[in-house]
Design a protein around this motif. Structure first.
Motif, PDB file in Angstrom:
ATOM      1  N   MET A  33       2.107  -4.994  10.539  1.00  0.00           N
ATOM      2  CA  MET A  33       2.255  -4.628  11.914  1.00  0.00           C
ATOM      3  C   MET A  33       3.198  -3.488  12.219  1.00  0.00           C
ATOM      4  SD  MET A  33      -0.631  -6.170  12.850  1.00  0.00           S
ATOM      5  CE  MET A  33      -0.555  -5.768  14.444  1.00  0.00           C
ATOM      6  N   THR A  34       4.304  -3.457  11.275  1.00  0.00           N
ATOM      7  CA  THR A  34       5.376  -2.406  11.624  1.00  0.00           C
ATOM      8  C   THR A  34       4.882  -1.172  10.982  1.00  0.00           C
ATOM      9  OG1 THR A  34       6.878  -4.087  10.981  1.00  0.00           O
ATOM     10  CG2 THR A  34       7.927  -2.027  10.702  1.00  0.00           C
ATOM     11  N   PRO A  35       4.911  -0.018  11.685  1.00  0.00           N
ATOM     12  CA  PRO A  35       4.233   0.972  11.334  1.00  0.00           C
ATOM     13  C   PRO A  35       4.955   1.936  10.164  1.00  0.00           C
ATOM     14  CG  PRO A  35       5.283   1.337  13.669  1.00  0.00           C
ATOM     15  CD  PRO A  35       5.264   0.028  12.987  1.00  0.00           C
ATOM     16  N   ASP A  36       6.020   1.925  10.179  1.00  0.00           N
ATOM     17  CA  ASP A  36       6.814   2.733   8.890  1.00  0.00           C
ATOM     18  C   ASP A  36       7.271   1.821   8.067  1.00  0.00           C
ATOM     19  OD1 ASP A  36       6.405   4.972  10.500  1.00  0.00           O
ATOM     20  OD2 ASP A  36       8.273   4.587  11.590  1.00  0.00           O
ATOM     21  N   ALA A  37       6.768   0.520   7.550  1.00  0.00           N
ATOM     22  CA  ALA A  37       7.074  -0.384   6.389  1.00  0.00           C
ATOM     23  C   ALA A  37       6.973   0.387   5.064  1.00  0.00           C
ATOM     24  CB  ALA A  37       6.364  -1.572   6.602  1.00  0.00           C
ATOM     25  N   HIS A  38       7.823   0.071   4.223  1.00  0.00           N
ATOM     26  CA  HIS A  38       7.514   0.700   2.753  1.00  0.00           C
ATOM     27  C   HIS A  38       6.803  -0.122   2.117  1.00  0.00           C
ATOM     28  CE1 HIS A  38      10.360   4.102   3.835  1.00  0.00           C
ATOM     29  NE2 HIS A  38      11.146   3.121   4.275  1.00  0.00           N
ATOM     30  N   ILE A  39       5.696   0.078   1.732  1.00  0.00           N
ATOM     31  CA  ILE A  39       4.750  -0.633   0.990  1.00  0.00           C
ATOM     32  C   ILE A  39       4.056  -0.059  -0.334  1.00  0.00           C
ATOM     33  CG2 ILE A  39       2.391  -1.897   0.985  1.00  0.00           C
ATOM     34  CD1 ILE A  39       2.971  -1.911   4.263  1.00  0.00           C
ATOM     35  N   LEU A  40       4.398  -0.796  -1.460  1.00  0.00           N
ATOM     36  CA  LEU A  40       3.736  -0.196  -2.735  1.00  0.00           C
ATOM     37  C   LEU A  40       3.119  -1.483  -3.438  1.00  0.00           C
ATOM     38  CD1 LEU A  40       3.165   1.801  -4.991  1.00  0.00           C
ATOM     39  CD2 LEU A  40       5.658   1.260  -5.530  1.00  0.00           C
ATOM     40  N   ARG A  41       1.810  -1.381  -3.700  1.00  0.00           N
ATOM     41  CA  ARG A  41       1.092  -2.322  -4.393  1.00  0.00           C
ATOM     42  C   ARG A  41       1.832  -2.288  -5.875  1.00  0.00           C
ATOM     43  NH1 ARG A  41      -3.767  -4.502  -3.062  1.00  0.00           N
ATOM     44  NH2 ARG A  41      -4.755  -3.726  -1.233  1.00  0.00           N
ATOM     45  N   LEU A  42       2.363  -3.018  -6.549  1.00  0.00           N
ATOM     46  CA  LEU A  42       2.766  -3.024  -8.006  1.00  0.00           C
ATOM     47  C   LEU A  42       1.951  -2.647  -8.990  1.00  0.00           C
ATOM     48  CD1 LEU A  42       5.632  -5.857  -7.899  1.00  0.00           C
ATOM     49  CD2 LEU A  42       5.559  -3.270  -7.308  1.00  0.00           C
ATOM     50  N   ARG A  43       0.385  -2.976  -9.045  1.00  0.00           N
ATOM     51  CA  ARG A  43      -0.378  -2.724  -9.993  1.00  0.00           C
ATOM     52  C   ARG A  43      -0.532  -1.071  -9.891  1.00  0.00           C
ATOM     53  NH1 ARG A  43      -6.052  -4.599  -6.460  1.00  0.00           N
ATOM     54  NH2 ARG A  43      -5.930  -2.973  -5.093  1.00  0.00           N
ATOM     55  N   ASP A  44      -0.062  -0.300  -8.788  1.00  0.00           N
ATOM     56  CA  ASP A  44      -0.140   1.034  -8.630  1.00  0.00           C
ATOM     57  C   ASP A  44       1.068   1.930  -9.138  1.00  0.00           C
ATOM     58  OD1 ASP A  44      -2.901   1.047  -7.558  1.00  0.00           O
ATOM     59  OD2 ASP A  44      -1.942   1.003  -5.572  1.00  0.00           O
ATOM     60  N   GLY A  68      10.368   3.402  -0.247  1.00  0.00           N
ATOM     61  CA  GLY A  68      11.706   3.453   0.462  1.00  0.00           C
ATOM     62  C   GLY A  68      12.941   4.161  -0.281  1.00  0.00           C
ATOM     63  N   ASP A  69      12.669   4.348  -1.620  1.00  0.00           N
ATOM     64  CA  ASP A  69      13.781   4.866  -2.324  1.00  0.00           C
ATOM     65  C   ASP A  69      14.114   6.356  -2.317  1.00  0.00           C
ATOM     66  OD1 ASP A  69      14.473   2.460  -3.759  1.00  0.00           O
ATOM     67  OD2 ASP A  69      12.683   2.799  -4.900  1.00  0.00           O
ATOM     68  N   SER A  70      13.121   7.199  -1.613  1.00  0.00           N
ATOM     69  CA  SER A  70      13.200   8.331  -1.384  1.00  0.00           C
ATOM     70  C   SER A  70      12.877   8.798   0.150  1.00  0.00           C
ATOM     71  CB  SER A  70      12.568   9.469  -2.280  1.00  0.00           C
ATOM     72  OG  SER A  70      12.755   9.418  -3.395  1.00  0.00           O
ATOM     73  N   ASP A  71      13.614   9.455   0.724  1.00  0.00           N
ATOM     74  CA  ASP A  71      13.275   9.927   2.230  1.00  0.00           C
ATOM     75  C   ASP A  71      12.019  11.041   2.271  1.00  0.00           C
ATOM     76  OD1 ASP A  71      13.156  11.559   4.769  1.00  0.00           O
ATOM     77  OD2 ASP A  71      15.251  10.408   5.023  1.00  0.00           O
ATOM     78  N   PRO A  72      10.960  10.729   2.834  1.00  0.00           N
ATOM     79  CA  PRO A  72       9.707  11.650   3.020  1.00  0.00           C
ATOM     80  C   PRO A  72      10.223  13.183   3.453  1.00  0.00           C
ATOM     81  CG  PRO A  72       9.348   9.529   4.039  1.00  0.00           C
ATOM     82  CD  PRO A  72      10.698   9.558   3.710  1.00  0.00           C
ATOM     83  N   ASP A  73      11.199  13.138   4.355  1.00  0.00           N
ATOM     84  CA  ASP A  73      11.548  14.646   4.841  1.00  0.00           C
ATOM     85  C   ASP A  73      12.344  15.203   3.722  1.00  0.00           C
ATOM     86  OD1 ASP A  73      10.714  14.164   7.258  1.00  0.00           O
ATOM     87  OD2 ASP A  73      12.333  13.279   7.829  1.00  0.00           O
ATOM     88  N   ASP A  74      13.158  14.661   2.722  1.00  0.00           N
ATOM     89  CA  ASP A  74      14.082  15.059   1.769  1.00  0.00           C
ATOM     90  C   ASP A  74      13.000  15.738   0.550  1.00  0.00           C
ATOM     91  OD1 ASP A  74      16.074  14.486   3.232  1.00  0.00           O
ATOM     92  OD2 ASP A  74      16.806  12.871   2.016  1.00  0.00           O
ATOM     93  N   VAL A  75      11.983  15.368   0.238  1.00  0.00           N
ATOM     94  CA  VAL A  75      10.794  15.555  -0.771  1.00  0.00           C
ATOM     95  C   VAL A  75       9.826  16.171  -0.311  1.00  0.00           C
ATOM     96  CG1 VAL A  75      12.071  13.710  -2.343  1.00  0.00           C
ATOM     97  CG2 VAL A  75       9.868  13.363  -0.936  1.00  0.00           C
TER      98      VAL A  75
END
Length: 134
Positions: A33-44, A68-75
């Motif tokens: 439900m949190t819109p800006d949660a950092h989510i990564l499937r480990l299989r990916d 969440g290890d890089s800021d989207p604006d920075d990259v």
């Protein structure tokens, strides 16, 4: 609004805001439900040592945004520049469509969609790298 729905296979792992979560023995669905949660499937996930080719390096950079290890604006500009560089090599129509989809996804801050699109280029990249190898 329902948020992001993850459908997980048995024992599948997912990284959510830095915490690794493992599903139980049955398929399940999680509603994030949190819109800006950092989510990564480990299989990916791509391990750093696997990011040795141009497409895989871009996917790895996207993965760092998702985890969440890089800021989207920075990259942001770097990602778009790397995709532009890929378009100099992948000149066929199908690949161009994938690169356009990835760029559009990055502009829309849909980083998972961009990574998924670029991963479809892995087989083509592997063939190109095999042709160029001694």
């Amino acid at each position: 609004m329902t948020g992001l729905v993850l459908k997980l296979s048995p024992k599948e792992r997912v990284l959510i805001n830095g915490a690794v979560i493992e599903n139980g023995d049955r398929r399940s669905r999680l509603a994030i439900m949190t819109p800006d949660a950092h989510i990564l499937r480990l299989r990916d996930a791509i391990h750093p040592e696997e990011a040795k080719t141009p497409v895989r390096r871009v996917c790895y950079a996207l993965q760092l945004v998702l985890s969440g290890d890089s800021d989207p604006d920075d990259v942001y500009l770097s990602l778009l520049r790397q995709i532009e560089e890929l378009s100099q090599v992948f000149t066929d129509g199908d690949s161009r469509a994938v690169l356009t989809e990835a760029s559009t996804a990055i502009i829309a801050t849909q980083h998972y969609r961009a990574m998924k699109a670029l991963k479809s280029l892995f087989p083509r990249e592997d063939r190109l790298m095999a042709v160029g190898a001694p």
